[in-house]
Design an enzyme around this catalytic site. Structure first.
Site, PDB file in Angstrom:
ATOM      1  N   HIS A  76       4.718   0.278   0.269  1.00 54.49           N
ATOM      2  CA  HIS A  76       5.422  -0.612   1.185  1.00 54.49           C
ATOM      3  C   HIS A  76       4.550  -1.782   1.597  1.00 54.49           C
ATOM      4  O   HIS A  76       3.318  -1.736   1.473  1.00 54.49           O
ATOM      5  CB  HIS A  76       5.934   0.154   2.412  1.00 54.49           C
ATOM      6  CG  HIS A  76       4.893   0.962   3.112  1.00 54.49           C
ATOM      7  ND1 HIS A  76       4.421   2.172   2.628  1.00 54.49           N
ATOM      8  CD2 HIS A  76       4.209   0.742   4.261  1.00 54.49           C
ATOM      9  CE1 HIS A  76       3.520   2.658   3.453  1.00 54.49           C
ATOM     10  NE2 HIS A  76       3.359   1.815   4.447  1.00 54.49           N
ATOM     11  N   HIS A  87       0.821  -1.215   0.000  1.00 56.38           N
ATOM     12  CA  HIS A  87       0.000   0.000   0.000  1.00 56.38           C
ATOM     13  C   HIS A  87       0.849   1.257   0.000  1.00 56.38           C
ATOM     14  O   HIS A  87       2.039   1.239   0.292  1.00 56.38           O
ATOM     15  CB  HIS A  87      -0.936   0.032   1.216  1.00 56.38           C
ATOM     16  CG  HIS A  87      -0.234   0.127   2.536  1.00 56.38           C
ATOM     17  ND1 HIS A  87       0.319  -0.959   3.174  1.00 56.38           N
ATOM     18  CD2 HIS A  87      -0.002   1.192   3.358  1.00 56.38           C
ATOM     19  CE1 HIS A  87       0.864  -0.587   4.317  1.00 56.38           C
ATOM     20  NE2 HIS A  87       0.696   0.733   4.464  1.00 56.38           N
ATOM     21  N   ARG A 125       5.054   5.701  14.840  1.00 56.87           N
ATOM     22  CA  ARG A 125       4.797   6.177  13.486  1.00 56.87           C
ATOM     23  C   ARG A 125       4.375   7.635  13.486  1.00 56.87           C
ATOM     24  O   ARG A 125       3.488   8.022  14.252  1.00 56.87           O
ATOM     25  CB  ARG A 125       3.659   5.327  12.928  1.00 56.87           C
ATOM     26  CG  ARG A 125       3.137   5.668  11.570  1.00 56.87           C
ATOM     27  CD  ARG A 125       1.919   4.752  11.336  1.00 56.87           C
ATOM     28  NE  ARG A 125       1.567   4.610   9.947  1.00 56.87           N
ATOM     29  CZ  ARG A 125       0.698   5.388   9.314  1.00 56.87           C
ATOM     30  NH1 ARG A 125       0.118   6.385   9.946  1.00 56.87           N
ATOM     31  NH2 ARG A 125       0.394   5.169   8.050  1.00 56.87           N
ATOM     32  N   ASP A 170       0.392   4.949   2.022  1.00 56.98           N
ATOM     33  CA  ASP A 170      -0.372   5.316   3.217  1.00 56.98           C
ATOM     34  C   ASP A 170      -1.542   6.254   2.904  1.00 56.98           C
ATOM     35  O   ASP A 170      -1.383   7.269   2.212  1.00 56.98           O
ATOM     36  CB  ASP A 170       0.552   5.967   4.263  1.00 56.98           C
ATOM     37  CG  ASP A 170       1.444   4.939   4.942  1.00 56.98           C
ATOM     38  OD1 ASP A 170       1.046   3.761   5.030  1.00 56.98           O
ATOM     39  OD2 ASP A 170       2.545   5.324   5.381  1.00 56.98           O
TER      40      ASP A 170
HETATM   41  C1  OGA Z   1       2.723   1.981   8.407  1.00 55.29           C
HETATM   42  C2  OGA Z   1       3.025   0.613   7.963  1.00 55.29           C
HETATM   43  C3  OGA Z   1       4.943  -0.807   8.169  1.00 55.29           C
HETATM   44  C4  OGA Z   1       5.625  -1.673   9.171  1.00 55.29           C
HETATM   45  O1  OGA Z   1       3.041   2.281   9.570  1.00 55.29           O
HETATM   46  O2  OGA Z   1       2.189   2.762   7.610  1.00 55.29           O
HETATM   47  O3  OGA Z   1       2.585   0.217   6.911  1.00 55.29           O
HETATM   48  O4  OGA Z   1       6.688  -2.195   8.820  1.00 55.29           O
HETATM   49  N1  OGA Z   1       3.879  -0.074   8.725  1.00 55.29           N
HETATM   50  O5  OGA Z   1       5.128  -1.825  10.293  1.00 55.29           O
HETATM   51 MN    MN Z   2       1.737   1.968   5.798  1.00 49.55          MN
END
Ligand code: OGA
Ligand code: MN
Length: 280
Positions: free
Chosen positions: A256, A102, A271, A104
């Site tokens: 990612h 995806h 995050r 974000d």
């Molecule tokens: C995010 C996600 C990736 C991870 O925080 O947007 O996709 O590696 N996390 O936890």
């Molecule tokens: Mn993400």
């Protein structure tokens, strides 16, 4: 190997991503150090700043050098720092947050320019995150398909079932009052990066529903082709985390995929997302 005078920049793959060393981001950065970091970010799209020691306040201060921290709509942030969202998979859980390819929150009118994820606790193995370069995803299409896609707008929604499932455990522990199916945004399929002027493919399997003016069924074959094209291994890198790694990705031109291969172990990240422009 590179022109950098202050930081050490080591590419992770031939397509995307670099490790950054020789930098302490808990402290204010000199102008020319910041400039080098920003150059590396725009060139490699994903930078993994290694060996950091951050508190939520110092992570936020660093984030503010690059933009304005946003609030994630569906999971509550830390009580004292609502723009810092803990991303946690507990030992006993089997679902990982965002566990599919995806970009974000592309269902927002102004999706984040980037996301900063700081590793606080990791499993002994596994829990890597893959990234893919959406400039390359666009550039490696034929001229015919590029021309067709340039005309199209994609409808992005927050309520696609598969991605909703990946939010469920975190929403159980820290829900917000936002309706999970309530966000919808139309964005160009091919967007132009406001800083580099380069075009990238801006659709993703987690949030993109259909092409504007077409039905879901009509859109599906071409979308499915693009969803598998855009994550081809040669467009990607794989980030192996250490406690103290802060990874900052450019959400405008990457996707990612957090790997879910560490059942029985806890993983905790902090995050922060940064407000971006409306894609054009
Ligand atoms: C995010 C996600 C990736 C991870 O925080 O947007 O996709 O590696 N996390 O936890
Ligand atoms: Mn993400």
């Amino acid at each position: 190997m590179e022109k950098y005078k202050h930081i050490i920049v080591q590419p992770i793959s031939g397509s995307i991503g670099a490790d950054i060393y020789n930098l302490d981001i808990s402290q204010p950065l000199e102008k020319d150090v910041f400039k080098e970091l920003e150059d590396a970010f725009l060139k490699y799209l994903v930078i993994c700043i290694r060996d950091q020691k951050l508190e939520p306040s110092s992570q936020l201060n660093f984030a503010k050098l690059f933009g304005e921290p946003m609030i994630y709509p569906f999971v509550k942030g830390l009580p004292e720092y609502p723009q810092v969202t803990p991303v946690v998979k507990e030992k006993t859980e089997t679902i990982n947050f965002g566990g599919l390819w995806h970009s974000d929150t592309s269902y927002e009118k102004t999706p984040p320019l980037g996301t900063m994820l700081y590793a606080r606790e990791l499993p002994p193995y596994g829990g890597d995150t893959e990234f893919a370069n959406m400039y390359l995803a666009y550039e490696t299409l034929s001229t015919g398909l590029k021309n067709l896609l340039e005309e199209l707008v994609a409808v992005n929604i927050s309520g696609k079932g598969r991605v909703q499932n990946t939010r469920a455990p975190m929403r159980n522990s820290a829900p917000t009052d936002k309706d999970e199916a309530s966000f919808l945004a139309e964005h160009p399929v091919v967007r132009t990066h406001p800083k580099t002027g380069k075009k990238s493919l801006y659709i993703n399997t987690a949030h993109t529903s259909h092409f504007k003016g077409m039905s879901v069924e009509e859109s599906e074959p071409l979308l499915n082709y693009l969803f598998q094209h855009q994550i081809k291994p040669e467009l990607t890198c794989r980030v192996k985390w250490s406690v103290g790694t802060l990874t900052f990705w450019d959400n405008r031109c990457t996707q990612h995929n957090p790997l879910n291969d560490y059942h029985g172990f806890r993983r905790e990240m902090h995050r922060v997302t940064l407000k971006g422009d409306a894609p054009r």
